[in-house]
Design a protein around this motif. Structure first.
Motif, mmCIF file in Angstrom:
data_model
loop_
_atom_site.group_PDB
_atom_site.id
_atom_site.type_symbol
_atom_site.label_atom_id
_atom_site.label_comp_id
_atom_site.label_asym_id
_atom_site.label_seq_id
_atom_site.Cartn_x
_atom_site.Cartn_y
_atom_site.Cartn_z
ATOM 1 N N ASP A 79 0.818 -1.209 0.000
ATOM 2 C CA ASP A 79 0.000 0.000 0.000
ATOM 3 C C ASP A 79 0.857 1.267 0.000
ATOM 4 O O ASP A 79 0.329 2.380 0.066
ATOM 5 C CB ASP A 79 -0.932 0.013 1.215
ATOM 6 N N GLY A 80 2.168 1.104 -0.043
ATOM 7 C CA GLY A 80 3.045 2.257 -0.192
ATOM 8 C C GLY A 80 3.694 2.767 1.075
ATOM 9 O O GLY A 80 4.386 3.790 1.044
ATOM 10 N N TYR A 81 3.486 2.095 2.206
ATOM 11 C CA TYR A 81 4.040 2.580 3.473
ATOM 12 C C TYR A 81 5.478 2.123 3.674
ATOM 13 O O TYR A 81 5.873 1.041 3.221
ATOM 14 C CB TYR A 81 3.180 2.085 4.645
ATOM 15 N N ARG A 82 6.228 2.962 4.366
ATOM 16 C CA ARG A 82 7.567 2.574 4.819
ATOM 17 C C ARG A 82 7.382 1.791 6.117
ATOM 18 O O ARG A 82 6.870 2.336 7.098
ATOM 19 C CB ARG A 82 8.423 3.814 5.059
ATOM 20 N N VAL A 83 7.820 0.564 6.139
ATOM 21 C CA VAL A 83 7.478 -0.333 7.242
ATOM 22 C C VAL A 83 8.717 -1.007 7.813
ATOM 23 O O VAL A 83 9.611 -1.438 7.073
ATOM 24 C CB VAL A 83 6.502 -1.443 6.769
ATOM 25 N N SER A 84 8.767 -1.114 9.123
ATOM 26 C CA SER A 84 9.758 -1.961 9.787
ATOM 27 C C SER A 84 9.054 -2.742 10.885
ATOM 28 O O SER A 84 7.966 -2.377 11.330
ATOM 29 C CB SER A 84 10.915 -1.137 10.362
ATOM 30 N N ILE A 85 9.660 -3.835 11.283
ATOM 31 C CA ILE A 85 9.091 -4.720 12.301
ATOM 32 C C ILE A 85 9.969 -4.662 13.534
ATOM 33 O O ILE A 85 11.200 -4.797 13.447
ATOM 34 C CB ILE A 85 9.002 -6.165 11.788
ATOM 35 N N TYR A 86 9.336 -4.453 14.676
ATOM 36 C CA TYR A 86 10.077 -4.419 15.940
ATOM 37 C C TYR A 86 9.734 -5.665 16.764
ATOM 38 O O TYR A 86 8.602 -5.834 17.197
ATOM 39 C CB TYR A 86 9.745 -3.167 16.746
ATOM 40 N N GLN A 87 10.734 -6.507 16.924
ATOM 41 C CA GLN A 87 10.592 -7.697 17.767
ATOM 42 C C GLN A 87 10.985 -7.342 19.193
ATOM 43 O O GLN A 87 12.029 -6.747 19.432
ATOM 44 C CB GLN A 87 11.499 -8.813 17.243
ATOM 45 N N LEU A 88 10.143 -7.684 20.153
ATOM 46 C CA LEU A 88 10.417 -7.335 21.537
ATOM 47 C C LEU A 88 11.702 -7.997 22.033
ATOM 48 O O LEU A 88 11.985 -9.154 21.682
ATOM 49 C CB LEU A 88 9.251 -7.762 22.435
ATOM 50 N N PRO A 89 12.483 -7.304 22.861
ATOM 51 C CA PRO A 89 13.699 -7.898 23.413
ATOM 52 C C PRO A 89 13.369 -9.182 24.176
ATOM 53 O O PRO A 89 12.363 -9.245 24.878
ATOM 54 C CB PRO A 89 14.221 -6.813 24.369
ATOM 55 N N ASN A 90 14.220 -10.185 24.011
ATOM 56 C CA ASN A 90 14.015 -11.471 24.691
ATOM 57 C C ASN A 90 12.620 -12.033 24.409
ATOM 58 O O ASN A 90 12.020 -12.708 25.259
ATOM 59 C CB ASN A 90 14.234 -11.329 26.198
ATOM 60 N N LEU A 91 12.129 -11.735 23.196
ATOM 61 C CA LEU A 91 10.817 -12.227 22.756
ATOM 62 C C LEU A 91 9.687 -11.804 23.674
ATOM 63 O O LEU A 91 8.635 -12.440 23.718
ATOM 64 C CB LEU A 91 10.839 -13.754 22.596
ATOM 65 N N GLY A 92 9.907 -10.719 24.421
ATOM 66 C CA GLY A 92 8.839 -10.169 25.247
ATOM 67 C C GLY A 92 8.639 -10.859 26.582
ATOM 68 O O GLY A 92 7.657 -10.583 27.272
ATOM 69 N N PHE A 93 9.550 -11.734 26.990
ATOM 70 C CA PHE A 93 9.399 -12.438 28.265
ATOM 71 C C PHE A 93 9.697 -11.545 29.471
ATOM 72 O O PHE A 93 9.220 -11.798 30.567
ATOM 73 C CB PHE A 93 10.321 -13.669 28.315
ATOM 74 N N GLY A 94 10.499 -10.508 29.249
ATOM 75 C CA GLY A 94 10.944 -9.685 30.368
ATOM 76 C C GLY A 94 9.976 -8.575 30.738
ATOM 77 O O GLY A 94 8.820 -8.542 30.304
#
Length: 270
Positions: A79-94
């Motif tokens: 759709d034309g957006y500038r996109v990045s993906i943010y993965q939570l540190p330690n897969l979000g366990f902390g």
């Protein structure tokens, strides 16, 4: 019946606890080509909005490896957006608060790489809480324009509490799970006062079939947020917790929010 309930709860816990590894995606300064014109007014509106839009950061949830969010990221890029993906540190366990501090740094990286003053956040599950903490307590209100949460336990979830019932202790020692339990001190702090601070435009999307956010209405916000229940528009649409990042109807809401359009979910989108 009790056995069936325990098995279902165990399955939900398994989803929460399965390990995985991956690094979060680096922010990109380049926008992809806008999707071809289909002749649809909605398509044209989205394309025009995307041309000068904020960068979009897709914020993952617990155990949400980056690759799991590529489908929704690919739709946004198309759709034309500038996109990045943010993965939570330690897969979000902390600690969710620590994940929010890391997100703050990541947002600044994206802004520096793109030259944008603000970003839009499309969040899933725990990522919605991480993003809210960032906005409310870490200066994100000045750097975020639009916030969209997909199945985030804004008021907590009994699925986190049920691990105690199964005899696994307080969320098996997982800090983020403890913080997502209904009645946690973290949620009390996050939800104290205004749910939707600043000039951020807040939207939540929830589904009746969410296996991990129970009760389902705990995925909504107050204080002026736009709360979308998929089945209120599309009664026959079946969307689970993980399915929210894959579902076409859900994506139709996301693209309308980002384009500043009136929200009218497309019940037939794939």
């Amino acid at each position: 019946m009790l056995l069936r309930t325990i098995l279902a709860a165990t399955a939900a816990v398994t989803v929460l606890l399965v390990p995985a590894t991956a690094a979060h995606a680096e922010p990109s300064a380049a926008a992809t080509t806008v999707a071809a014109d289909t002749g649809s007014t909605a398509e044209a509106t989205t394309a025009e909005a995307a041309a000068g839009a904020n960068p979009v950061i897709v914020v993952g949830g617990l155990i949400g490896i980056s690759i799991a969010y590529e489908p929704i990221a690919a739709r946004l890029r198309a759709d034309g957006y500038r996109v990045s993906i943010y993965q939570l540190p330690n897969l979000g366990f902390g600690d969710i608060r620590e994940s929010a501090r890391a997100l703050s740094s990541y947002v600044d990286q994206v802004r520096a790489a793109t030259g944008a003053a603000k970003v839009d956040l499309v969040t899933h599950s725990e990522g919605g809480l991480v993003s809210r903490w960032y906005v409310k307590f870490l200066g994100g209100a000045d750097k975020v324009d639009r916030y969209v949460s997909l199945g985030s336990p804004q008021q907590g979830t009994y699925v986190a509490n049920i691990i105690n019932f199964l005899g696994l202790g307080s969320c098996a020692g997982i800090v983020a799970c403890q913080q997502m339990s209904i009645g946690s001190g973290f949620l009390a702090d996050l939800n104290a006062g205004d749910d939707t601070p600043g000039a951020v435009r807040w939207t939540t999307v929830r589904t009746w079939q969410d296996e991990l956010v129970r009760p389902v209405d705990n995925a909504a916000l107050a204080d002026g947020a736009t709360n979308v229940l998929v089945q209120a528009w599309c009664p026959l649409r079946i969307v689970g917790h993980l399915g929210l990042v894959l579902d076409g109807t859900t994506y139709s809401v996301v693209r309308q929010v980002l384009a500043g359009a009136t929200i009218r979910p497309n019940c037939f989108a794939v």
